[in-house]
Design a protein around this motif. Structure first.
Motif: not given
Ligand code: FE2
Length: 429
Positions: A243-244, A247, A272, A297-298, A326
């Motif tokens: 998911h990240d 980044k 990201h 996801h945010h 998360d």
């Molecule tokens: Fe994230």
């Protein structure tokens, strides 16, 4: 372009102020380059201009933005000979171009004519050639005066740095996508390979240590509590691991910053999601929802999230699950600006976030898993359970103390249900 009369005289500090916003704010090279070019043309009273980046193999200047030319190829290129690269690397100040001087810096074998350009500003970072800003005729056909050239020279390093940073980011982004594609080609080893991938994402910063791995495991655990199928559970684990992934492009310093992020820093951090989506979209996964999870996801149920401000009904179940997993792990982890919260505090805060920010069914499933862990600690071990194949792996990461009583979780669940039902309207259609 805006009216050049609005800025009668040249002011390098004003150009820099305008450019600063553009260069720091935009992430897409073409848009950044176009916006920067517009500011420079306006300030220089130039009718046309183009921004080129230097490419080493094969050596050439390739355009990333152009304005004001009647006919300009999609990408204009000037192949460069060693003497051109040498000359461009040697000059430190903007150069007026004329037919004879063009040959010093540019070859005539490109797909555009050198005669269109009257001024060349070499772009360098720490002495290394990054590209060139080339301007066409000025309004009224006037020459580029020395003062203007001097000011262009002051502005050039900032444009060079923006192009350079973008190239660094693109390289990293492309390398990450390539590695992921390599993992994707190793059929049958998804879980182990992606676990290793998650570990490399988390290696970016001490505060991210183990985060992607835990989010993958929590997401899979929540999916299990929601009675999802094995393939969907595996998808959730993989989505949590990745998911990240965007980044990899975020400046390391931002992860350990103890104070609130500046707006531009927040923009970089929140990007990201978009960068990650670009990376995973190039990979063939055996599951369909990975790119959506990485991008969304945010997002938050009330539309207050990012990057697309989607509401709860506009995202899929895997997105809602990874959002909860998360948030749960982030709250349980130490951050540079706060201590880690206890499990009880986290469970209470997460349940309060439903349904306004997080999906209530998913939070409920998280509470079910936490309750199972809490019950498992107070129930005496049953030797026959393992023999029957009914032993259950704890949901929580081994490093997290499960210091919450099942009755406390029941209380949170019933409070959440009360809140949900009070807000519910019944129709009799
Ligand atoms: Fe994230």
């Amino acid at each position: 372009m805006t009216n050049s009369l609005t800025r009668p005289s040249l002011d390098a500090s004003q150009i820099l102020a305008d450019l600063g916003l553009v260069l720091a704010g935009e992430r897409d090279l073409h848009h950044t380059a176009m916006a920067a070019l517009e500011i420079v043309l306006l300030a220089a009273h130039a009718k046309s201009g183009a921004l080129f980046r230097f490419q080493e193999r094969p050596p050439m200047l390739a355009s990333v933005a152009a304005l004001g030319f009647p006919l300009f190829p999609q990408t204009a290129v000037f192949p460069l000979l060693p003497k051109h690269i040498h000359a461009l690397s040697q000059v430190n100040i903007p150069q007026k171009l004329c037919r004879e001087r063009c040959d010093i810096f540019l070859s005539s074998t490109g797909n555009i004519s050198t005669v269109w350009f009257k001024c060349l500003v070499p772009l360098k970072v720490r002495g290394k050639l990054i590209g060139a800003l080339m301007l066409g005729e000025r309004e009224g056909g006037s020459e580029y005066p020395p003062e203007l050239l001097r000011q262009m020279g002051e502005v050039a390093p900032f444009i060079a740095l923006a192009i350079h940073n973008h190239q660094l980011m693109m390289t990293l982004q492309e390398r990450t996508a390539e590695n992921l594609r390599l993992v994707a080609s190793a059929h049958g080893f998804w879980d182990n390979a992606l676990e290793a991938f998650a570990a490399t994402i988390d290696a970016k910063d001490v505060y991210m240590h183990g985060h992607s791995l835990r989010v993958g495991r929590y997401a899979a655990g929540i999916a299990e509590a929601l009675s999802m199928g094995l393939n969907e559970i595996n998808e959730l684990r993989a989505a949590g691991y990745l998911h990240d992934i965007g980044k990899v492009n975020v400046d390391k310093r931002l992860f350990s910053k103890a104070t609130a992020l500046e707006p531009t820093e927040f923009r970089e951090m929140s990007d990201h999601t978009v960068v990650g989506h670009q990376i995973v979209s190039t990979v063939q996964f055996p599951w369909p929802n990975i790119p959506e999870v990485v991008r969304s996801h945010h997002e938050r149920a009330d539309g207050s999230g990012y990057p697309d401000h989607l509401g709860n009904d506009e995202v899929s179940m895997p997105v809602k699950i990874v959002a909860v997993a998360d948030t749960f792990d982030a709250m349980l982890s130490e951050r540079p600006y706060r201590k880690r919260l206890s499990l009880g505090e986290v469970a209470a805060q997460i349940s309060w976030l439903a349904p306004a920010k997080l999906d209530a069914d998913v939070v409920q499933a998280l509470l079910i898993q936490l309750r199972r862990d809490a019950v498992g600690l107070i129930t005496p071990p049953r030797p026959w359970a393992a023999a029957e194949g009914k032993s259950r792996k704890p949901f929580l990461d081994p490093e997290i103390a499960c210091n919450i009583a099942p009755t406390d979780i029941d209380l949170l669940a019933s409070e959440m249900n009360r809140r949900l039902n009070r807000g519910r309207t019944f129709s009799h259609t």
